[in-house]
Design an enzyme around this catalytic site. Structure first.
Site, PDB file in Angstrom:
ATOM      1  N   GLU A  93       0.836  -1.195   0.000  1.00  0.00           N
ATOM      2  CA  GLU A  93       0.000   0.000   0.000  1.00  0.00           C
ATOM      3  C   GLU A  93       0.870   1.243   0.000  1.00  0.00           C
ATOM      4  OE1 GLU A  93      -3.579  -2.151   2.503  1.00  0.00           O
ATOM      5  OE2 GLU A  93      -2.342  -0.686   3.513  1.00  0.00           O
ATOM      6  N   CYS A 333      -0.683   6.723   8.279  1.00  0.00           N
ATOM      7  CA  CYS A 333       0.482   5.937   8.652  1.00  0.00           C
ATOM      8  C   CYS A 333       0.109   4.988   9.769  1.00  0.00           C
ATOM      9  CB  CYS A 333       1.595   6.845   9.124  1.00  0.00           C
ATOM     10  SG  CYS A 333       2.356   7.691   7.773  1.00  0.00           S
TER      11      CYS A 333
HETATM   12  N1  SAH Z   1       8.584   1.267  10.295  1.00  0.00           N
HETATM   13  C1  SAH Z   1       8.873   2.655  10.329  1.00  0.00           C
HETATM   14  C2  SAH Z   1       8.091   3.438   9.312  1.00  0.00           C
HETATM   15  C3  SAH Z   1       6.644   3.060   9.113  1.00  0.00           C
HETATM   16  S1  SAH Z   1       5.557   3.378  10.453  1.00  0.00           S
HETATM   17  C4  SAH Z   1       8.663   3.218  11.723  1.00  0.00           C
HETATM   18  O1  SAH Z   1       8.105   2.526  12.562  1.00  0.00           O
HETATM   19  O2  SAH Z   1       9.106   4.332  11.969  1.00  0.00           O
HETATM   20  C5  SAH Z   1       5.335   5.137  10.320  1.00  0.00           C
HETATM   21  C6  SAH Z   1       4.869   5.820  11.584  1.00  0.00           C
HETATM   22  O3  SAH Z   1       3.517   5.463  11.889  1.00  0.00           O
HETATM   23  C7  SAH Z   1       5.683   5.462  12.824  1.00  0.00           C
HETATM   24  O4  SAH Z   1       6.072   6.631  13.498  1.00  0.00           O
HETATM   25  C8  SAH Z   1       4.723   4.679  13.675  1.00  0.00           C
HETATM   26  O5  SAH Z   1       5.013   4.824  15.036  1.00  0.00           O
HETATM   27  C9  SAH Z   1       3.393   5.291  13.284  1.00  0.00           C
HETATM   28  N2  SAH Z   1       2.251   4.439  13.558  1.00  0.00           N
HETATM   29  C10 SAH Z   1       2.211   3.099  13.535  1.00  0.00           C
HETATM   30  N3  SAH Z   1       0.976   2.663  13.815  1.00  0.00           N
HETATM   31  C11 SAH Z   1       0.213   3.759  14.018  1.00  0.00           C
HETATM   32  C12 SAH Z   1      -1.161   3.967  14.320  1.00  0.00           C
HETATM   33  N4  SAH Z   1      -1.994   2.955  14.448  1.00  0.00           N
HETATM   34  N5  SAH Z   1      -1.598   5.231  14.466  1.00  0.00           N
HETATM   35  C13 SAH Z   1      -0.759   6.266  14.284  1.00  0.00           C
HETATM   36  N6  SAH Z   1       0.538   6.143  13.979  1.00  0.00           N
HETATM   37  C14 SAH Z   1       1.026   4.891  13.852  1.00  0.00           C
END
Ligand code: SAH
Ligand code: SF4
Length: 344
Positions: A93, A333
């Site tokens: 995605e 995200c």
């Molecule tokens: N794997 C990397 C990049 C992808 S996640 C990382 O973890 O940084 C991108 C961002 O989305 C991260 O900051 C993560 O903490 C956040 N994230 C993950 N799940 C989420 C959710 N359910 N709600 C809001 N942000 C979330």
């Protein structure tokens, strides 16, 4: 046999392919320009090529390594989520985010993710496989071909980019290169959950990029409960390495902090986050949780967000609040992965 994906070829390889088909060398330049300058992915639309050449290309090659299988526009028009099917059937995605002054593409680096953060839908889906470099750049070309003038690319979709280092940085080199996509270095951001091997490689390779670090919780014991990566990649060591990395260049770090009710939003938790931001001279980007039935956490109220912002501001640390975009389409995200879950 699957078709040859042109995005996987360097220019000399494209030339070999084109001349091997009996066409003159300059045709390779024309094809390259159709793809990388005009963002055309359909051979039929490459009208400067002879019909016969187009037919040959159509029979044996494809431009992109993936097809768009779903498009979901958010009701508030702030985002569109795309589900792409790769040649082996894997789904990934990506999200186009429409901001006031620019358009940002949030891309995936892996299909699924092995890190298993408890608040992340991609973590729930689990790890499927690494993406190749051209499967990563293919997302950007798809976004352009869909008509979006992408100015920024963020690796905040599915996957932990530093766990797919070689392919991610091969893709970033092409994203930056004027020969390929020509998006400036400062317009690409990589987000990591804090993978030590990857950060050490950034340091060893002197790879200076805009980095975001997903904190979850600044307290190691509490962090381990929501981000199992903490066990082998302790936040103290991650912070020490990030500090060393940041001293080597002049780019700023962002700390991403996803708010989870009754878990990391209390003033004690924020009091532990502030010294980390000061040590790393980082800004804090607060994100309220995007909830989902498969995620065992709830977002916090607007009042709590205001209280947290004030607490961080009072400590003289820059803070931004990321607004939830495209929530109705599971496009924000951390919500990517919906397409992998069984439909009820
Ligand atoms: N794997 C990397 C990049 C992808 S996640 C990382 O973890 O940084 C991108 C961002 O989305 C991260 O900051 C993560 O903490 C956040 N994230 C993950 N799940 C989420 C959710 N359910 N709600 C809001 N942000 C979330
Ligand atoms: Fe993977 Fe990032 Fe989701 Fe954690 S937050 S599971 S590292 S995609």
């Amino acid at each position: 046999m699957s078709k040859q994906c042109l995005l996987a070829l360097a220019y000399p390889e494209l030339e070999t392919l084109i001349t091997g088909m009996g066409s003159p060398r300059f045709v390779a330049k024309q094809v390259w320009e159709w793809i990388y300058s005009k963002h055309v992915v359909d051979f039929d639309a490459m009208h400067t090529l002879k019909k016969g050449t187009r037919e040959q290309l159509k029979a044996t090659c494809c431009v992109l390594p993936s097809d768009v299988v779903e498009r979901h526009a958010a009701g508030d028009k702030t985002a569109i989520k795309y589900v792409l099917k790769l040649q082996d059937g894997q789904l990934i995605e990506m999200v186009v985010l429409f901001e006031k002054t620019h358009t940002t593409l949030c891309i995936s680096s892996q299909s699924g993710c092995p890190v298993d953060c408890k608040f992340c839908l991609t973590g729930v889906v689990g790890f499927k496989r690494q993406l190749t470099a051209h499967e990563i750049t293919g997302q950007l070309l798809t976004a352009f071909a869909e008509g979006h003038p992408i100015q920024n690319v963020v690796f905040m979709g599915m996957g932990e980019p530093l766990m797919n280092y070689d392919n991610v940085f091969a893709a970033i080199d092409q994203i930056n290169s004027p020969e390929y996509f020509g998006i400036g270095k400062r317009h690409v951001t990589v987000s990591t959950s804090g993978y030590i091997v990857g950060i050490k490689r950034l340091i060893a390779d002197k790879r200076f990029i805009n980095l975001a670090f997903s904190v979850g919780h600044a307290n190691p014991e509490k962090r381990a409960k929501i981000m199992p990566i903490e066990t082998r990649n302790p936040i103290f060591e991650v912070s020490r390495l990030l500090h060393q990395y940041l001293k080597m260049h002049n780019r700023k770090l962002t700390l991403e902090y996803t708010l989870l009710e009754n878990t990391n939003e209390d003033s004690q938790a924020i009091a532990e986050l502030i010294p980390l931001a000061k040590y790393l001279e980082a800004k804090i980007n607060v994100i309220n949780l995007n909830p989902h039935s498969k995620i065992p956490f709830s977002p916090v109220s607007e009042g709590v967000i205001k209280r947290i912002r004030a607490q961080i501001k009072d400590a003289d640390v820059p803070v931004t609040i990321r607004f939830r975009r495209g929530q109705d389409i599971a496009a924000a995200c951390g919500q990517l992965g919906e397409s992998h879950l069984e439909k009820p």
